[in-house]
Design an enzyme around this catalytic site. Structure first.
Site, PDB file in Angstrom:
ATOM      1  N   ASP A 640     -44.441  -4.011  26.630  1.00 13.17           N
ATOM      2  CA  ASP A 640     -45.114  -5.319  26.569  1.00 13.17           C
ATOM      3  C   ASP A 640     -46.068  -5.563  27.716  1.00 13.17           C
ATOM      4  O   ASP A 640     -46.960  -6.409  27.610  1.00 13.17           O
ATOM      5  CB  ASP A 640     -44.060  -6.419  26.692  1.00 13.17           C
ATOM      6  CG  ASP A 640     -43.409  -6.755  25.388  1.00 13.17           C
ATOM      7  OD1 ASP A 640     -42.181  -6.773  25.372  1.00 13.17           O
ATOM      8  OD2 ASP A 640     -44.122  -7.011  24.415  1.00 13.17           O
ATOM      9  N   CYS A 641     -45.810  -4.922  28.829  1.00  9.24           N
ATOM     10  CA  CYS A 641     -46.511  -5.247  30.064  1.00  9.24           C
ATOM     11  C   CYS A 641     -47.714  -4.349  30.314  1.00  9.24           C
ATOM     12  O   CYS A 641     -48.396  -4.493  31.322  1.00  9.24           O
ATOM     13  CB  CYS A 641     -45.552  -5.167  31.241  1.00  9.24           C
ATOM     14  SG  CYS A 641     -44.253  -6.402  31.124  1.00  9.24           S
TER      15      CYS A 641
END
Lengths: 973, 973
Positions: A640-641
């Protein structure tokens, strides 16, 4: 036909091994065989099964010493016990955490003996399927989950936590203060007070009063403590917390009064039971006051913690005190639009109650020293707004040796029919009188108004879990491995099924819905236990897929609709649907699921068979590729990052929702690996079920499979060229076409995810590059606490990379050990044949093996956490975010299917163990499609497979004919 | 030309009356004249002005008795003092609140003597402009506000509260736990420990150690307390908290150690100073350890309290310990996108520090008993994630009689230039090294690194407030009235200017932006103090108006843009813009504001002169009328909770955002009154400034005025027919055309709002119906605690009425005393000539008059609260939601313009007092347009007005020529 689950609807005839409760000699005086038997019914019922070895080794941690009677060191905290089980050298309540610990031999996973001092705070009781915590002063609260369907509770080893109905945000029943000081206090507040007559002057808190108090006359507390240690914090003579499967037991002793508090949510029940036994071992008559209390949340957990200008005027309660019970009702907002209330009751007469927090606590007091408890006098307060609570105060007179039992019940009542018939909410149907309809509460109370009824419900719960866990049981000779596989890893998988990522001691239950990616992966870990509910979950997830094959990143559990606030664009999402369906088909053979009609984006009229959803998933990736032929990453992939198209410069802005500037350049090698793996699984599904179950003609199957495999070949080629960095796989190409996770970078040179996923997909296995990549992983990412997500960690913010570079060095996605992807490396090691390293990768993050390092690891030694601080961090080995993580599912896939090697396939059970050579014998029991396979694996040096006495070629056990109860299997390798 | 404000830019030459600090004899030994003088510079500076009477009456509450030395009863809480000032009969720490109190003589506002027992917790010190709280155990935390521009703090009488920079949600500096147990603890944590050598065994906490400790050798704490009482909770020998104008002082004594802690935010400074003086009065040498500590919020207050899975990994600090100071920096997320950090420093060498909460507190401890404080040894901990704090530990050796002073500073540093030059954030411009640029922090520290510099800054702050408040000062003979008008009401108006509705002990600072309606009304209360900033505020508000004349209901203070999440449709909103502009013109005569070019909906290109915004406001109402010719209510009018077009059946759904089903039927009589009042004001603006200042020709002014007055006449007619119920004004017509607030209803028969607004607009004044309506208000809504918003309260939920019926009976909009609208009734009573009742209405809700009833009222006796529980509630008189309420502005309008009758108009100062006849003499000083008017009003029975010796016809003082410093006025009535 879809399969049925244990516990939901009719049960299958499955033989299960009931677990034996442990009997701690320390509690022999209190927890007699008779008492324990009431609850469990299994005392001393040792079950011996033929054809199975017994426990293969002595526990590494000896049983606790016998401290029956008095045990001063129990008062005071973490017990620095050596593995030999000696009592602690330096009892102290001081937390050990937050001290930076050098990462000792970070590059060598095997140097355990050189590590820091060994400290643990409890022990496993495998027969009882419990973890036994021996001190309240664990490094962090160590928690458990109660509840199985709609009513859930979190409970820590000091009684902390909270309860909710279905939705932790919108139907929060009890209040929990995250981030509180003192921490974890004020949840289940039980107080035991030894009472004495008011005649003498002061009580010495360190000992019981000299004379036996009379039960008549005015009494006041001489000594008060909590059976869960908190909130009162009074040092206990004995303390033990046992976290079991869906229940937690606290045993405590103080001044000759012994207590056992058992907390659980019965099956099919919207209530938590707190069953409290109190026994007088003093040899004289005593009066003991027992007060149980909870603090109500005003339903919406977000509003409850922010909208005080309104909420402090809304609280409302009702009180129903009879000669045999007291029920305290929380009815805030019931008058207006709510159709539900809660209550807290006790099945004995009370001498008083309180519903107003300020009256109960008094000025400046915490939950440790409420006014009412200090005085021994309830105020019978009625809350009008402010902070409603419920406190029930019972007075017990106990003869020498006498034991009494109380049932405290935290119940939730709903009137869904009130939408049509609002009058059902009210007593006599009279809304204007404003008295709530208590009949459902009375019925709930009556179901558990005696200890006998409670014991019966508890036995049902135990049987439910015996059945769930019984489907996969192993004996390996390594008790830590056995307890993780047989008990805790499966248990954690069920918790992720129930909770997703909503409510833990790190997830506040206020935000995230169900993740598309998360839920598909979680399913890999629980599909063998609850295939029917897994099927339902798949259809829920698929219905949030968008028509173009992409997906909403999250959906809301109450509405099951895609969460437009978060949006989509995470380009790995769709492929995970293939993974879950493939796993479901392997587990069940239930091809009917592929024909199920499922909407896109929950839009009526958009229904298509599930197989069409899979097709669009796969084609979404096929048609979204970048300059190098690699899949486009979109907003982000599994990580996600790693936000390669989101260029945020605004503090606090969420990278999940910031504008996605995808220009078709940024690519993911990780998704390339996924596409190779799951594209192939999709092809296998078509080949196996296309003609027989999906009414596809052979040529259309062949055409589709040919197209997909051609794309797989292209992506494979791209991954092995543009995606290969020389010694490992590149992570991605950013929006400028620059490499991420390459030796050309100063930082973030190597990432774990593409190494695991590409090798799992088979990339480079033949030509040795897979082994090279894994060697780089070991060399550059691995320390004794696990394998970091990347290295070197980013020291500055990179706007072109996004959130990954926002974290401090060594934490979370910026170089932490993100446990979720460690099993990918373990599986990958089995692919290249390094079984020893495959097991070491498994072992490094496995909580049971970390138990002796609790002062470093901090989190529960019985469940995985999402992240362990990485080797570059100041606190390597420090765990965070325990319980709700995809790590549970993936480690179970790893250990069950790849290390132990029991792989369900479409038409048989493949045996392909990859355990290190020191494991000479394995016994596995695997329930698969209604048949129990009893599998003995022996390392003889010769390969052979014998099924029910018949030799079988290869390593696949054919599916047994329907109705076969048991199949005996012997594999030699 | 727009006027300039005091404190911003150049100052006007205004003579102000400096306030004299009080000298409590109790603290005479500690707070010598010399010491106090350091801070204030005004000791014994009695200022006598000619032509002005002295204090007209003795204080109703006598000065505190002299308890110098020892005063045992100070240890223990609320002092049930009778007005005579006797010491408390029953000292106790038990809160008195939440006990239902019968509403005694609810229908008779004058039966004060029959009321409940009188209990107060402090006293006013009017000369010092302070409220002096005499016990920590106030019924609720009693707070104050620090800060004047961008850096703000809340501070309670036990040191609770928090700080933020500009935005309480997005730039929260310190962490506050709303809803905490124990409440209000953990904010400003100061610990004083009397140290002793380790040689003897145990210390008796109840007294000081017998021998004087040596300053050398190993020391440990013998006794620890907090100079603010919390968090340590150690009983104090003396305690006093003085809330002043933008500062708070705590004076405490324990075991011969006397402390004074002064907290304030200097002008033009982004820091809070906590100046601590410690004096040794024991007669022997002592070693005193002083530890100050704060807990950091991770900037975004919402995220900080919910996103633990991320936040527990992000915390970062730096430590700078030198031989002369220690500065502890909080730099979480500074690495990534933030351009700001905070620090907490002390200007003396420290013996240790801590930045990790768990290390500082230890296991299970609250802020009352941290490990580090108990042991006397700081751990010099470094926080890596989890919960960063800052604790500075100073060791003082004090000779007999010696006093030392420490400056603790909580500072905020921002690098707005970092957007262009990111290197400025870092030491030596080196982002990779990750050391923050401390130069701005050092500069801030250096500004206040001696007590002398602090005293100077404090004097500046005092002077600033002297100037602000000096513009309206009155002497009436009623000290409670004087202190409210001269000090506290104006002060509260300034706080509502600074804070709007964002951050109080009831508003969590997480949600609401600036309200369109709120901000326009707040302006009525502060326009006379800061006309320049009021002008800026008007233009900000007007820019969020929509092109059709309606308005966004809220806008965000950082962006100043309309808040689309909340939306619009509150049909009273636009008319409030007329009210604020009219008030601004009356105050300043600055017609240039009407020509200011202002956008609609902040859209470039939509600019129009402000007068056009007013026109669209008025015409919006003219064109949105319903079947009876009354204005449509839209989503709601002033009463947010009367939602006649929102039919919500979903629990927890916000009525502010639920779908608005306005079908053009539901009408508001309240808006009718508003339209008559503000439509007329709009006409007067046009008539006065249209030709002279707006370049309008006479005929277009006349046309517009004629049209509007015609509509006003129509609406008047509608209000007096369809809007008249026989004995009072109807409240509204609902979406079905049914009456709301009529005798035909079972509940909610009469509402306060239309009675107040319609009579203020003059409706029914001529024909007696106004008096009838007000008689009904008194008869049906009024009790000794004020006038309720409606009666009878709703016992059930009415979907056609909305949120108003969601509250419990007697609370908030469902029959509470909503203080905001009480002054409307008071003003209305002046319109019908009942001056006695006008004053009684004012008095009933006025906090200074409620001081003796603090055990019922609960909230601060120096500021208004939004809501007091109504006569139908179980807890009548109980206050909630203090400080941030439009009540402040409206009561100031009432008391200053209608009761005292000093009314600024376009061209003169009208004198029209409506005080009860017992007020024979009034002296008012009014700064108006640069001239100070010294006004004596005497009740002689003959009307006359003399201005600077010259008789003037009528009651309007003409505006003095520019440059006139002072005008002397004498009015007889």
């Amino acid at each position: 036909m879809p399969p049925h689950d244990s516990g939901t609807g009719h049960r299958r005839a499955v033989r299960v091994r009931p677990c034996r409760p442990s009997l701690s000699s320390r509690f022999a005086s209190l927890y007699t065989t008779q008492y324990w038997k009431r609850f469990h019914g299994f005392v001393y019922t040792h079950v011996q099964r033929t054809g199975r070895p017994g426990a293969a080794s002595e526990p590494a941690i000896a049983a606790p010493d016998d401290h029956t009677g008095s045990s001063a060191s129990w008062n005071s905290g973490p017990q620095g016990r050596k593995p030999s089980g000696h009592p602690p050298a330096t009892p102290t309540l001081t937390a050990q955490r937050h001290r930076p610990v050098a990462c000792i031999d970070a590059r060598d996973g095997r140097t355990e003996q050189k590590g820091p001092p060994l400290v643990q705070y409890g022990h496993f009781d495998d027969d009882a399927r419990e973890y036994v915590i021996e001190t309240p002063a664990t490094p962090l609260p160590w928690i458990n989950y109660l509840g199985n369907e709609h009513f859930f509770s979190l409970i820590s080893n000091t009684g902390g936590g909270y309860s909710f109905y279905r939705d932790a945000k919108l139907r929060r029943i009890t209040r929990y203060r995250y981030n509180s000081v003192p921490e974890d206090s004020g949840s289940r507040n039980y107080y035991i007070s030894l009472m004495e007559p008011v005649t003498d002057n002061t009580a010495d808190d360190s000992s019981a009063p000299a004379e036996a108090p009379a039960s008549a006359g005015t009494l006041r507390p001489a000594l008060t403590w909590s059976p869960t240690f908190l909130p009162s914090k009074t040092p206990l003579d004995a303390y033990e917390c046992r976290h079991g499967m869906g229940y937690t037991v606290f045993r405590a002793a103080k001044a000759g009064i012994e207590t056992e508090l058992t907390a659980f949510v019965p099956l099919h029940t919207t209530a938590e039971i707190n069953h409290l036994a109190v026994k007088n071992t003093t040899g004289r008559e005593v009066v003991v006051d027992v007060t149980g209390s909870v603090e109500w949340c005003l339903w919406n957990a977000v509003d409850d913690s922010s909208n005080f200008q309104r909420n402090l005027s809304t609280g409302e309660v009702e009180v129903e005190q009879t000669e045999t019970s007291t029920m305290l009702y929380h009815k805030t907002e019931f008058k207006e639009r709510r159709d539900h209330y809660a209550f807290y009751s006790v099945n004995e007469p009370t001498v008083g109650f309180d519903t107003c927090r300020a009256d109960f606590l008094g000025k400046f007091n915490g939950w440790d020293t409420p006014d009412v408890i200090a005085s021994g006098e309830s105020k019978n307060s009625i809350a009008y707004g402010w902070y409603p609570i419920a406190a029930n105060h019972v007075r017990l007179t106990l003869q020498p040796g006498e034991e009494r039992m109380l049932v405290f019940l935290l119940g939730y009542v709903e009137f869904p029919e009130a939408a049509e018939h609002p009058e059902v909410k009210w007593q006599d149907g009279d809304a204007k009188a404003g008295i709530i309809n208590k009949q459902p509460a009375h019925e709930l109370f009556d179901r558990f108004n005696t200890s006998e009824k409670v014991f019966a419900a508890f036995r049902e719960l135990r049987a439910y879990w015996d059945e769930l866990l019984g489907g996969f049981q192993v004996t390996t000779g390594d008790e830590r491995l056995d307890r993780m596989v047989n008990i805790w890893n499966q248990y954690q998988c069920m918790v992720t099924f129930n909770l997703s990522r909503s409510a833990s001691y790190y997830e506040s239950g206020m935000g995230r819905g169900m993740g598309f990616r998360d839920s598909n992966q979680d399913l890999l870990g629980f599909v063998h236990m609850i295939p029917g509910r897994a099927r339902e979950r798949i259809l829920d997830i698929a219905a949030t897929q968008l028509p173009d094959g992409s997906a909403w990143h999250q959906y809301q559990p109450l509405t099951k609709k895609g969460n437009a606030d978060i949006g989509g664009g995470f380009n790995d999402d769709p492929l995970w649907l293939v993974a879950s369906v493939f796993a479901y088909l392997n587990e069940t053979g239930d091809a009917s699921v592929l024909r199920e009609s499922v909407q896109f984006d929950n839009a009526a009229g958009s229904e298509q068979p599930l197989i069409e959803h899979l097709r669009r998933s796969v084609h979404y990736t096929m048609t979204h590729r970048g300059p190098h032929g690699l899949p486009l990453i979109g907003r982000a992939d599994w990580n996600d990052c790693l936000n390669l198209n989101c260029f945020s410069t605004t503090p606090g802005e969420s990278f999940q929702t910031v504008e996605n500037n995808d220009t078709g350049v940024a690519e993911s090698v990780f998704i390339a690996g996924m596409f190779v793996l799951y594209g192939e699984q999709y092809c296998q599904i078509l080949e196996r079920y296309g003609a027989t179950d999906l009414n596809m003609d052979d040529s259309s199957v062949a055409d589709e499979v040919r197209d997909v495999r051609a794309a797989v070949a292209e992506v494979t080629e791209a991954a092995m060229t543009a995606g290969w960095d020389g010694d490992w796989f590149v992570r991605a190409y950013d929006a400028l076409g620059e490499k991420v996770g390459s030796h050309v970078n100063d930082e973030g040179q190597i990432y774990i995810e593409p190494q695991g996923m590409c090798v799992m997909a088979g990339l480079g296995v033949q030509d040795g590059r897979a082994a090279t990549a894994l060697a780089s992983v070991k060399e550059r990412l691995t320390c004794r606490w696990g394998t970091a997500i990347l290295a070197p960690a980013y020291t500055t913010y990179h706007v072109e990379l996004g959130e990954i570079s926002t974290y401090p060095v060594g934490y979370k996605e910026n170089g932490g050990i993100f446990c979720h992807n460690n099993p990918w490396i373990s599986i990958a090691e089995t692919k290249v044949g390094d079984d020893d390293e495959a097991f070491e990768v498994y072992r490094r993050t496995c909580p049971a093996y970390l138990e002796p390092y609790s002062d470093i690891h901090l989190t529960e030694p019985y469940v995985y956490c999402q992240m362990v601080a990485g080797p570059e961090s100041p606190t390597p080995g420090q765990g965070k975010n325990s319980w709700l993580t995809g790590t549970a599912a993936w480690t179970f896939v790893d250990v069950s299917q790849f290390l132990l090697g029991i792989q369900p396939t479409f038409d048989g059970l493949r045996l392909d163990p990859h355990m290190p050579s020191r494991f000479g014998q394995l016994h596995v029991e695997r329930l698969w499609r209604g048949t129990r396979y009893l599998i003995d694996i022996e390392r003889t040096g010769e390969r052979s497979l014998v099924v029910d006495g018949q030799p079988v070629d290869g390593n696949v056990i054919p599916q047994a004919p329907a109705g076969t109860e048991e199949v005996n299997v012997r594999l030699t390798i």
